[in-house]
Structure formats: C-alpha cells, structure tokens
Write a protein that holds these residues in place. Structure first.
Motif, PDB file in Angstrom:
ATOM      1  N   ASP A 174       0.750 -12.405 -17.305  1.00 54.52           N
ATOM      2  CA  ASP A 174       1.893 -12.909 -18.048  1.00 54.52           C
ATOM      3  C   ASP A 174       3.192 -12.370 -17.458  1.00 54.52           C
ATOM      4  O   ASP A 174       4.203 -13.038 -17.433  1.00 54.52           O
ATOM      5  N   ARG A 175       3.121 -11.140 -16.990  1.00 50.68           N
ATOM      6  CA  ARG A 175       4.310 -10.415 -16.558  1.00 50.68           C
ATOM      7  C   ARG A 175       3.940  -9.594 -15.332  1.00 50.68           C
ATOM      8  O   ARG A 175       2.805  -9.125 -15.230  1.00 50.68           O
ATOM      9  N   VAL A 176       4.884  -9.401 -14.423  1.00 51.71           N
ATOM     10  CA  VAL A 176       4.586  -8.664 -13.200  1.00 51.71           C
ATOM     11  C   VAL A 176       5.637  -7.587 -12.949  1.00 51.71           C
ATOM     12  O   VAL A 176       6.836  -7.855 -13.031  1.00 51.71           O
ATOM     13  N   LEU A 177       5.178  -6.370 -12.669  1.00 48.32           N
ATOM     14  CA  LEU A 177       6.071  -5.302 -12.219  1.00 48.32           C
ATOM     15  C   LEU A 177       5.903  -5.164 -10.718  1.00 48.32           C
ATOM     16  O   LEU A 177       4.784  -5.128 -10.218  1.00 48.32           O
ATOM     17  N   VAL A 178       7.008  -5.074 -10.014  1.00 51.97           N
ATOM     18  CA  VAL A 178       6.947  -4.919  -8.563  1.00 51.97           C
ATOM     19  C   VAL A 178       7.327  -3.490  -8.222  1.00 51.97           C
ATOM     20  O   VAL A 178       8.410  -3.022  -8.587  1.00 51.97           O
ATOM     21  N   MET A 179       6.413  -2.777  -7.562  1.00 53.05           N
ATOM     22  CA  MET A 179       6.667  -1.375  -7.221  1.00 53.05           C
ATOM     23  C   MET A 179       6.977  -1.204  -5.751  1.00 53.05           C
ATOM     24  O   MET A 179       6.380  -1.855  -4.889  1.00 53.05           O
ATOM     25  N   TYR A 180       7.898  -0.331  -5.484  1.00 58.09           N
ATOM     26  CA  TYR A 180       8.216   0.057  -4.107  1.00 58.09           C
ATOM     27  C   TYR A 180       8.545   1.531  -4.114  1.00 58.09           C
ATOM     28  O   TYR A 180       9.389   1.980  -4.901  1.00 58.09           O
ATOM     29  N   HIS A 181       7.853   2.296  -3.286  1.00 58.32           N
ATOM     30  CA  HIS A 181       8.176   3.699  -3.099  1.00 58.32           C
ATOM     31  C   HIS A 181       8.244   4.463  -4.426  1.00 58.32           C
ATOM     32  O   HIS A 181       9.184   5.223  -4.658  1.00 58.32           O
ATOM     33  N   GLY A 182       7.255   4.212  -5.291  1.00 59.50           N
ATOM     34  CA  GLY A 182       7.161   4.978  -6.524  1.00 59.50           C
ATOM     35  C   GLY A 182       8.056   4.519  -7.653  1.00 59.50           C
ATOM     36  O   GLY A 182       8.130   5.176  -8.687  1.00 59.50           O
TER      37      GLY A 182
ATOM     38  N   TYR B 105      12.728  -7.113  -1.464  1.00 65.47           N
ATOM     39  CA  TYR B 105      11.375  -6.580  -1.252  1.00 65.47           C
ATOM     40  C   TYR B 105      10.336  -7.538  -1.831  1.00 65.47           C
ATOM     41  O   TYR B 105       9.312  -7.824  -1.210  1.00 65.47           O
ATOM     42  N   THR B 106      10.620  -8.041  -3.039  1.00 65.66           N
ATOM     43  CA  THR B 106       9.695  -8.989  -3.676  1.00 65.66           C
ATOM     44  C   THR B 106       9.599 -10.259  -2.835  1.00 65.66           C
ATOM     45  O   THR B 106       8.512 -10.785  -2.603  1.00 65.66           O
ATOM     46  N   GLN B 107      10.732 -10.715  -2.355  1.00 68.33           N
ATOM     47  CA  GLN B 107      10.714 -11.896  -1.491  1.00 68.33           C
ATOM     48  C   GLN B 107       9.913 -11.611  -0.233  1.00 68.33           C
ATOM     49  O   GLN B 107       9.163 -12.452   0.251  1.00 68.33           O
TER      50      GLN B 107
ATOM     51  N   GLY C 285      17.580  -3.492   4.473  1.00 72.27           N
ATOM     52  CA  GLY C 285      18.496  -3.556   3.326  1.00 72.27           C
ATOM     53  C   GLY C 285      18.670  -2.199   2.659  1.00 72.27           C
ATOM     54  O   GLY C 285      17.889  -1.278   2.885  1.00 72.27           O
ATOM     55  N   ASP C 286      19.704  -2.074   1.829  1.00 72.96           N
ATOM     56  CA  ASP C 286      19.964  -0.833   1.101  1.00 72.96           C
ATOM     57  C   ASP C 286      18.790  -0.446   0.209  1.00 72.96           C
ATOM     58  O   ASP C 286      18.516   0.711  -0.017  1.00 72.96           O
ATOM     59  N   TRP C 287      18.099  -1.483  -0.316  1.00 77.72           N
ATOM     60  CA  TRP C 287      17.015  -1.227  -1.253  1.00 77.72           C
ATOM     61  C   TRP C 287      15.928  -0.368  -0.643  1.00 77.72           C
ATOM     62  O   TRP C 287      15.200   0.320  -1.361  1.00 77.72           O
TER      63      TRP C 287
ATOM     64  N   SER D  14       0.836  -1.189   0.000  1.00 74.19           N
ATOM     65  CA  SER D  14       0.000   0.000   0.000  1.00 74.19           C
ATOM     66  C   SER D  14       0.881   1.253   0.000  1.00 74.19           C
ATOM     67  O   SER D  14       1.860   1.331   0.745  1.00 74.19           O
ATOM     68  N   GLY D  15       0.575   2.208  -0.870  1.00 72.16           N
ATOM     69  CA  GLY D  15       1.340   3.450  -0.925  1.00 72.16           C
ATOM     70  C   GLY D  15       2.532   3.409  -1.866  1.00 72.16           C
ATOM     71  O   GLY D  15       3.272   4.384  -1.979  1.00 72.16           O
ATOM     72  N   SER D  16       2.714   2.303  -2.588  1.00 76.64           N
ATOM     73  CA  SER D  16       3.903   2.187  -3.440  1.00 76.64           C
ATOM     74  C   SER D  16       3.734   2.909  -4.777  1.00 76.64           C
ATOM     75  O   SER D  16       4.689   3.033  -5.533  1.00 76.64           O
ATOM     76  N   GLY D  17       2.514   3.353  -5.094  1.00 71.25           N
ATOM     77  CA  GLY D  17       2.318   4.150  -6.314  1.00 71.25           C
ATOM     78  C   GLY D  17       1.567   3.437  -7.421  1.00 71.25           C
ATOM     79  O   GLY D  17       1.519   3.924  -8.552  1.00 71.25           O
TER      80      GLY D  17
END
Ligand SMILES: Nc1ncnc2c1ncn2[C@@H]1O[C@H](COP(=O)(O)OP(=O)(O)O)[C@@H](O)[C@H]1O
Ligand SMILES: [Mg+2]
Length: 277
Positions: free
Chosen positions: A221-229, A247-249, A272-274, A41-44
């Motif tokens: 078919d394909r997935v985009l993983v969003m974090y912080h915009g 993050y995905t894990q 983590g740095d991410w 939630s809030g990742s954009g």
C-alpha cells in the motif's frame, strides 16, 4: 490504534575502524497494512527490520525515541518479554531458508515444534495444524513435505515452508526480508500472492523488504525508500511513477536482476547533493 510506531531509530555498530551507523534516524508508523521498504544493498533495510524484533547483537546498539508495538514499549521490554513476542506476535521471514530451517530436523517436526511446546497441543492436533499451514501456502502434497529434510526442498518450496512456519502462531506483524529475491519470477509471483492473501484474510500487518521497487509498489500500500540508513522518500504505491527523489528515480531506472549482483547499484548517478548524507 497503529500496530507499530517508530520514532528516530538509530542502530550503530562499533567496529575496529570506528562506529558504523547502519540506521540513522528512521521514523514510521504501521497499521494493519502492507508497507514496503526498498533501497539498494546496504541501505539499512534488514537492520531496521531486525531492530523491531530487537535482534541486533552486540557490538550493534539500538536506540530510539519511541518504538511501540501494539501498546508495548519495545525499548524497555525485558528480554523475556521480547522472547514471548517473537514468533506468536512478531515474526520475520529471512531471505534464505538455509538460515531459518534446522538442517537436521524434518520439516514436519519443525512446523510442529512450537505447537507442541508453546501451545501444548497433542501430536495429532499439532500435525493437523502443520499440514493446514502447508496447504495455506499452497503446497499440494503436504504429507510428503512434512517428511522431507530441508535440503530436499527447492528454493520456492523452502520459502513457502518458512512462511508457513512463521504464520502458524498467527503473528500480528510479519516482516518479510527479501522473501522472494532468490526465486524465479513465476514462483516469486506465487509467493507474493500467498502473502497477500494471508494479509487480507488475517488482517496482519506486513513489512515487505526488497531491493525491487516495482515489485514492492505493485504489492504494497505504501513504500518507504531507504538510502544510507535514512528514509529519503515515502510514497503511496500508486505514486511510484511520480517519485520525486533522484535516488528513487535511480532505483526505478536500474533495477538489479533477480539473483544478480548485490553490489550497490552501478547505474545510479550519485553526483547529486542527496548522495552526500
Ligand atoms: N554486524 C555488523 N557490523 C558492522 N556493520 C554492519 C553489521 N551489520 C550490518 N552492518 C552495516 O549496516 C548497513 C546496513 O545493512 P543492512 O541493513 O543489512 O542493509 P540492507 O538490508 O539494506 O542491504 C550496511 O552498511 C552494513 O555494512
Ligand atoms: Mg538486507
């Protein structure tokens, strides 16, 4: 040719405490396929989806190096051109039917509105098309549902009616924003199957937004993983279990419950740095 091309999309909201960057340089392309966008939630995710329809109100501001839908430059299209695209060519199903259905209009009248006004069909033909749309989303008693008021619909029913309404003009691209997250698992599976069918039959492009990584991977078919915009990882759906990004894990390890808290995922390790982007 691809249906949608987005390069370096940025969305900024001016707030009292300064600018908030909701989307920070998102790029992706889409063909006539099923693309998932996941993230906490809030990742954009929603703002990215709404940007494609240019439905961001001031003080929000959209910028992009390139945003092209089927050869049409969305960054320079006039508001009039955008209005002509929304609905017939580009559609978005929102999470909650309450915000999309007009509470003081019977379901049938809402389904028929565009057909009567935009397509200038006669009443009998508009009614026939509306009923066919309800049947396409597997509503068994469409005649009765046509007469219903939105508040008389269950959650699953409301969701189906919304999908029917979005699909009547046969859009080329459908953006479905958490269309099943308020539903129980059985109804959720039914709605997914309906969307899946429609994508296959009509060759429509679909952007499916969800916080549920497993659901998206199963369905897209394909997935985009969003974090912080930002997009932090892109996966073929089948490669979900090989997700590299921590993050995905994390999203895989602490899936929120359906209808549960919408707070950022509590079990996610952010050391983590991410996490510091
Ligand atoms: N009108 C607004 N004003 C300020 N910030 C906003 C506004 N709308 C959204 N945001 C911010 O944009 C970010 C992304 O929001 P959103 O796209 O709705 O996330 P998601 O759909 O992934 O849950 C959030 O951090 C949110 O606080
Ligand atoms: Mg959202």
């Amino acid at each position: 040719m691809s249906l949608l091309e987005i390069e370096n999309l940025r969305v900024t909201f001016e707030t009292e405490t300064g600018p908030v960057q909701a989307v920070r340089g998102v790029s992706f392309g889409l063909g006539r396929e099923r693309l998932g966008i996941v993230g906490e939630s809030g990742s954009g995710k929603t703002i990215t989806g709404r940007s494609v329809l240019r439905l961001i109100r001031p003080p929000g501001r959209i910028e992009a190096d390139r945003m092209v839908f089927d050869g049409i430059d969305l960054t320079t299209a006039s508001e009039k051109q955008m209005r002509a695209l929304r609905g017939p060519r580009l559609a978005m199903v929102m999470q909650d039917p309450k915000y999309s259905l007009n509470p003081v209009m019977r379901v049938g009248a809402q389904l028929m509105e565009g057909l009567l006004r935009r397509d200038r069909l006669g009443r009998a033909e508009a009614r026939k098309k509306a009923i066919a749309a309800l049947e396409a989303v597997q509503i068994r008693d469409p005649e009765r549902v046509m007469e219903a008021w939105p508040h008389e619909l269950s959650g699953g029913m409301g969701q189906r009616v919304m999908i029917a309404m979005m699909l009547i003009p046969e859009p080329d691209l459908l953006i479905a924003d958490e269309p099943t997250s308020a539903l129980d698992v059985t109804v959720q599976a039914e709605v997914m199957a309906i969307l899946d069918n429609l994508v296959r039959e009509r060759g429509m492009g679909l952007i499916f937004i969800s916080h549920d990584l497993r659901l998206v991977a199963q369905f897209c078919d394909r997935v985009l993983v969003m974090y912080h915009g930002r997009i932090v990882e892109e996966l073929a759906a089948g490669d979900l279990m090989n997700a590299r990004h921590p993050y995905t894990q994390g999203l895989l390890n602490c899936l929120p419950k359906i209808g549960g808290s919408r707070e950022p995922l509590p079990g996610l390790d952010r050391t983590g740095d991410w996490a510091n982007v």
